[in-house]
Design a protein around this motif. Sequence first.
Motif, PDB file in Angstrom:
ATOM      1  N   SER A   7      -3.852  -0.274  -3.632  1.00 18.49           N
ATOM      2  CA  SER A   7      -3.913   0.218  -5.012  1.00 18.49           C
ATOM      3  C   SER A   7      -2.500   0.464  -5.538  1.00 18.49           C
ATOM      4  CB  SER A   7      -4.713   1.516  -5.063  1.00 18.49           C
ATOM      5  OG  SER A   7      -4.000   2.525  -4.359  1.00 18.49           O
ATOM      6  N   LEU A   8      -2.378   0.589  -6.849  1.00 16.27           N
ATOM      7  CA  LEU A   8      -1.066   0.884  -7.443  1.00 16.27           C
ATOM      8  C   LEU A   8      -0.561   2.250  -6.984  1.00 16.27           C
ATOM      9  CD1 LEU A   8      -1.608  -0.421 -11.092  1.00 16.27           C
ATOM     10  CD2 LEU A   8       0.004  -1.349  -9.420  1.00 16.27           C
ATOM     11  N   GLU A   9      -1.501   3.155  -6.671  1.00 16.53           N
ATOM     12  CA  GLU A   9      -1.110   4.508  -6.245  1.00 16.53           C
ATOM     13  C   GLU A   9      -0.682   4.542  -4.783  1.00 16.53           C
ATOM     14  OE1 GLU A   9      -4.211   3.808  -7.634  1.00 16.53           O
ATOM     15  OE2 GLU A   9      -3.340   4.166  -9.615  1.00 16.53           O
ATOM     16  N   ASP A  10      -1.156   3.573  -4.006  1.00 15.29           N
ATOM     17  CA  ASP A  10      -0.848   3.560  -2.574  1.00 15.29           C
ATOM     18  C   ASP A  10      -0.413   2.147  -2.160  1.00 15.29           C
ATOM     19  OD1 ASP A  10      -0.683   4.148   0.135  1.00 15.29           O
ATOM     20  OD2 ASP A  10      -2.812   3.700   0.474  1.00 15.29           O
TER      21      ASP A  10
ATOM     22  N   GLY B 185     -13.746  -7.799 -16.807  1.00 17.54           N
ATOM     23  CA  GLY B 185     -14.916  -6.949 -17.018  1.00 17.54           C
ATOM     24  C   GLY B 185     -16.026  -7.248 -16.025  1.00 17.54           C
ATOM     25  N   ASP B 186     -16.021  -8.464 -15.476  1.00 25.03           N
ATOM     26  CA  ASP B 186     -17.032  -8.855 -14.483  1.00 25.03           C
ATOM     27  C   ASP B 186     -16.607  -8.524 -13.058  1.00 25.03           C
ATOM     28  OD1 ASP B 186     -18.400  -9.917 -16.612  1.00 25.03           O
ATOM     29  OD2 ASP B 186     -17.654 -11.960 -16.307  1.00 25.03           O
ATOM     30  N   VAL B 187     -15.380  -8.056 -12.873  1.00 21.65           N
ATOM     31  CA  VAL B 187     -14.870  -7.803 -11.512  1.00 21.65           C
ATOM     32  C   VAL B 187     -14.992  -6.314 -11.204  1.00 21.65           C
ATOM     33  CG1 VAL B 187     -12.859  -7.979  -9.991  1.00 21.65           C
ATOM     34  CG2 VAL B 187     -13.236  -9.714 -11.765  1.00 21.65           C
ATOM     35  N   PRO B 188     -15.676  -5.952 -10.106  1.00 23.66           N
ATOM     36  CA  PRO B 188     -15.808  -4.532  -9.790  1.00 23.66           C
ATOM     37  C   PRO B 188     -14.468  -3.900  -9.433  1.00 23.66           C
ATOM     38  CG  PRO B 188     -16.843  -5.906  -8.084  1.00 23.66           C
ATOM     39  CD  PRO B 188     -16.358  -6.824  -9.148  1.00 23.66           C
ATOM     40  N   ALA B 189     -14.358  -2.603  -9.676  1.00 17.93           N
ATOM     41  CA  ALA B 189     -13.131  -1.888  -9.301  1.00 17.93           C
ATOM     42  C   ALA B 189     -12.949  -1.953  -7.787  1.00 17.93           C
ATOM     43  CB  ALA B 189     -13.224  -0.433  -9.757  1.00 17.93           C
ATOM     44  N   ARG B 190     -11.690  -1.911  -7.367  1.00 15.67           N
ATOM     45  CA  ARG B 190     -11.379  -2.021  -5.944  1.00 15.67           C
ATOM     46  C   ARG B 190     -12.048  -0.898  -5.150  1.00 15.67           C
ATOM     47  NH1 ARG B 190      -8.114   0.760  -2.808  1.00 15.67           N
ATOM     48  NH2 ARG B 190      -7.247  -0.204  -0.933  1.00 15.67           N
ATOM     49  N   GLN B 191     -12.611  -1.282  -3.994  1.00 15.58           N
ATOM     50  CA  GLN B 191     -13.207  -0.308  -3.077  1.00 15.58           C
ATOM     51  C   GLN B 191     -12.290  -0.129  -1.871  1.00 15.58           C
ATOM     52  OE1 GLN B 191     -16.522   1.028  -3.723  1.00 15.58           O
ATOM     53  NE2 GLN B 191     -16.002   0.143  -5.707  1.00 15.58           N
TER      54      GLN B 191
ATOM     55  N   PHE C  89      -7.253 -11.634   2.730  1.00 16.89           N
ATOM     56  CA  PHE C  89      -7.059 -11.445   1.287  1.00 16.89           C
ATOM     57  C   PHE C  89      -8.322 -11.917   0.553  1.00 16.89           C
ATOM     58  CE2 PHE C  89      -4.640 -13.152  -2.653  1.00 16.89           C
ATOM     59  CZ  PHE C  89      -4.827 -11.972  -3.344  1.00 16.89           C
ATOM     60  N   HIS C  90      -8.825 -13.057   0.982  1.00 16.29           N
ATOM     61  CA  HIS C  90     -10.033 -13.572   0.335  1.00 16.29           C
ATOM     62  C   HIS C  90     -11.210 -12.605   0.518  1.00 16.29           C
ATOM     63  CE1 HIS C  90     -12.954 -16.221  -1.319  1.00 16.29           C
ATOM     64  NE2 HIS C  90     -13.657 -16.199  -0.200  1.00 16.29           N
ATOM     65  N   HIS C  91     -11.367 -12.111   1.736  1.00 15.79           N
ATOM     66  CA  HIS C  91     -12.493 -11.211   2.002  1.00 15.79           C
ATOM     67  C   HIS C  91     -12.312  -9.844   1.329  1.00 15.79           C
ATOM     68  CE1 HIS C  91     -13.445 -13.944   5.608  1.00 15.79           C
ATOM     69  NE2 HIS C  91     -14.214 -14.238   4.583  1.00 15.79           N
ATOM     70  N   SER C  92     -11.101  -9.566   0.862  1.00 15.06           N
ATOM     71  CA  SER C  92     -10.892  -8.347   0.068  1.00 15.06           C
ATOM     72  C   SER C  92     -11.091  -8.612  -1.423  1.00 15.06           C
ATOM     73  CB  SER C  92      -9.485  -7.796   0.310  1.00 15.06           C
ATOM     74  OG  SER C  92      -9.461  -7.058   1.518  1.00 15.06           O
ATOM     75  N   GLY C  93     -11.510  -9.809  -1.753  1.00 17.28           N
ATOM     76  CA  GLY C  93     -11.797 -10.109  -3.161  1.00 17.28           C
ATOM     77  C   GLY C  93     -10.865 -11.131  -3.782  1.00 17.28           C
ATOM     78  N   GLY C  94      -9.813 -11.515  -3.031  1.00 17.93           N
ATOM     79  CA  GLY C  94      -8.926 -12.564  -3.531  1.00 17.93           C
ATOM     80  C   GLY C  94      -8.239 -12.191  -4.832  1.00 17.93           C
ATOM     81  N   LEU C  95      -7.853 -13.220  -5.571  1.00 18.38           N
ATOM     82  CA  LEU C  95      -7.051 -12.961  -6.759  1.00 18.38           C
ATOM     83  C   LEU C  95      -7.775 -12.163  -7.845  1.00 18.38           C
ATOM     84  CD1 LEU C  95      -4.041 -13.735  -7.198  1.00 18.38           C
ATOM     85  CD2 LEU C  95      -4.917 -15.025  -9.127  1.00 18.38           C
ATOM     86  N   PRO C  96      -9.089 -12.389  -8.089  1.00 23.24           N
ATOM     87  CA  PRO C  96      -9.741 -11.558  -9.117  1.00 23.24           C
ATOM     88  C   PRO C  96      -9.623 -10.067  -8.795  1.00 23.24           C
ATOM     89  CG  PRO C  96     -11.087 -13.467  -8.635  1.00 23.24           C
ATOM     90  CD  PRO C  96      -9.973 -13.472  -7.629  1.00 23.24           C
ATOM     91  N   ALA C  97      -9.760  -9.710  -7.523  1.00 21.11           N
ATOM     92  CA  ALA C  97      -9.657  -8.291  -7.156  1.00 21.11           C
ATOM     93  C   ALA C  97      -8.236  -7.783  -7.357  1.00 21.11           C
ATOM     94  CB  ALA C  97     -10.091  -8.097  -5.706  1.00 21.11           C
ATOM     95  N   LEU C  98      -7.254  -8.612  -7.040  1.00 15.20           N
ATOM     96  CA  LEU C  98      -5.864  -8.203  -7.269  1.00 15.20           C
ATOM     97  C   LEU C  98      -5.589  -8.042  -8.766  1.00 15.20           C
ATOM     98  CD1 LEU C  98      -3.008  -7.632  -6.197  1.00 15.20           C
ATOM     99  CD2 LEU C  98      -2.542 -10.078  -6.400  1.00 15.20           C
ATOM    100  N   LEU C  99      -6.083  -8.985  -9.560  1.00 15.19           N
ATOM    101  CA  LEU C  99      -5.888  -8.891 -11.014  1.00 15.19           C
ATOM    102  C   LEU C  99      -6.530  -7.614 -11.559  1.00 15.19           C
ATOM    103  CD1 LEU C  99      -6.542 -12.616 -12.059  1.00 15.19           C
ATOM    104  CD2 LEU C  99      -4.333 -11.440 -12.027  1.00 15.19           C
ATOM    105  N   LYS C 100      -7.675  -7.250 -10.970  1.00 15.23           N
ATOM    106  CA  LYS C 100      -8.344  -6.018 -11.415  1.00 15.23           C
ATOM    107  C   LYS C 100      -7.446  -4.803 -11.151  1.00 15.23           C
ATOM    108  CE  LYS C 100     -12.022  -3.927 -13.025  1.00 15.23           C
ATOM    109  NZ  LYS C 100     -12.519  -4.221 -14.388  1.00 15.23           N
ATOM    110  N   VAL C 101      -6.846  -4.760  -9.965  1.00 17.41           N
ATOM    111  CA  VAL C 101      -5.940  -3.643  -9.647  1.00 17.41           C
ATOM    112  C   VAL C 101      -4.736  -3.648 -10.587  1.00 17.41           C
ATOM    113  CG1 VAL C 101      -4.380  -2.740  -7.871  1.00 17.41           C
ATOM    114  CG2 VAL C 101      -6.659  -3.517  -7.233  1.00 17.41           C
TER     115      VAL C 101
END
Length: 564
Positions: free
Chosen positions: A371-374, A357-363, A323-335
């Motif tokens: 993602s919310l779609e999947d 705004g500083d967190v890149p979109a999920r890759q 989870f951390h290597h996928s971006g952790g909580l900031p990445a989840l919050l972005k999604v």
Amino acid sequence: MPPKSAGSAVDSSRTAYGDEEFSRFLRRGFLASSGYDDVDLERPVIGIAVTTSSYNTCHRDMPALVEAVKRGVLEAGGLPMTFPTISLGEILTSPTSMLYRNLMAMDTEEMIRALPMDAAILLGGCDKTVPAQLMAAASSDKPVLLEVVGPMMTGSWRGERMGACTDCRRLWASHRAGELDTDEITEARGELVTTAGTCAVMGTASTMACMTEALGMMLPGGATPGASTGERLRHGVATGRRAVALAEQGGPLPRDVLTRAAFDNAIRVLAALGGSTNALVHLVAVARRAGVDLKLADFDTVGAKVPLLVDCKPSGQNYMQDFHHSGGLPALLKVLEPELDTTTIGVTGRALHELLGDVPARQQWQSTIRSLEDPLGPPGALAVLRGSLAPNGAVLKTSAASPHLLQHTGPAFVLDADQDIASVLDDPDLDITPEHVLVLRSAGPKAAGMPEAGALPIPRKLARQGVRDMVRVSDARMSGTSYGTVVLHCDPEAAAGGPLAVVRNGDLIRLDVAARRLDLLVDDDEVQRRLRDYVPPAAPQRGWGRLYAETVLPASQGADLSFL
Ligand code: FES
């Protein structure tokens, strides 16, 4: 760097000797014995609550984190002052660490109030430490930041990756089923808890760390870096620096951060995590202290649209490291951004939409966060149930349950918390089937401090037939690392006269998760008649146990003490 001045905390709220100047004189005299001079004492004082303990192996590396935090405070011109509080290690605290969560919250709150400090940093990690510290922060009128030790690394046994404690339970179930012998389970044990840090999965500790970050009580990116990693230490340094800024500015205060919108965001994050059921009790307790009217039912309604997104055990297959290597909580919050109220402001002082705004979109490579779609699973990872067996509510983690049991009617097999449960369930001649509903009672807050006993072991006879799950119902909690179709936190609990108290062997119980119902299929007049004859278990007669039993609130209200 010249010292910052926030008005010296050392001279505020002086110890009561009846002579304020004498108090000041004494205080500076005693601090001089520790090498502090008047230049030191003009700096903002940052109190650092330290929960290092030989009895808390999850916090084994905390001393290095303390040094990192202190360095951050010093770099920013503050004066770090450490102080100890109770430390609750989950595994070595009996009968259950939950019995002492409120004691730790009181200890921490009172020390923040009693000791001179302009801001506080609370260092925790293991299951009950973070909720206790959040509760203390909510009751405090000082700027507070939380920091955690971070999750442990995973191990490997016979080519299989593993980590505490979902795998501990899975392997133990295999041992009970006769699939692993004593030598094998002993060998595997050495790879289950390989480093310092909190449990390697999305158990209660990591769930509450994520809740803390989602609420805004921790600097972004703090929930998931591993224990002992450089990133963890760097986050500690940043926390130290930020505490000085909070001290100088006088806020934001916990009451500014812990708003209704912040709790709603946390509930949505909890749903996406498929996090620990314990979070429901803890968040309600923190909200109550923050003056936010959070109800158990809110967990069903506020998070209703949010699917399961994080692929971590026990709801998924991965570990906190992933989870951390996928971006952790900031990445989840972005999604989750479309689902969140991004006007909330945490200890950074910046609105959530600015931070995101500083967190890149999920890759695509961030595969532990879907993602919310999947999504990994449908909405409703945590279900709040009601019905004749839990008039004030009960909780089920559907994301870690067996789909075929989510609608089930079966006869009760009743156990009391003070029984030798293992010997009953190990009986090879036990008259029980996979359709039975295992009922555990007298394990609620009032009766027993609410131990993590709800995930009752599958009777050995059935385990050896390959049965891995049954419906289980109790007023207890279960570990965030557990899994199965386990209904928890039945309220009112048995000891408070809830209907759970009078379930008898063979009574039919119906679980209908889609309808959010848990019912005892016994005529209500009969239930009332049985309740008139019910005698609750004896309560402790002295000490903390007595105070706790006499004043603890029901699980649906957070199980805090009524006067706090
Ligand atoms: Fe400490 Fe699991 S035992 S976090």
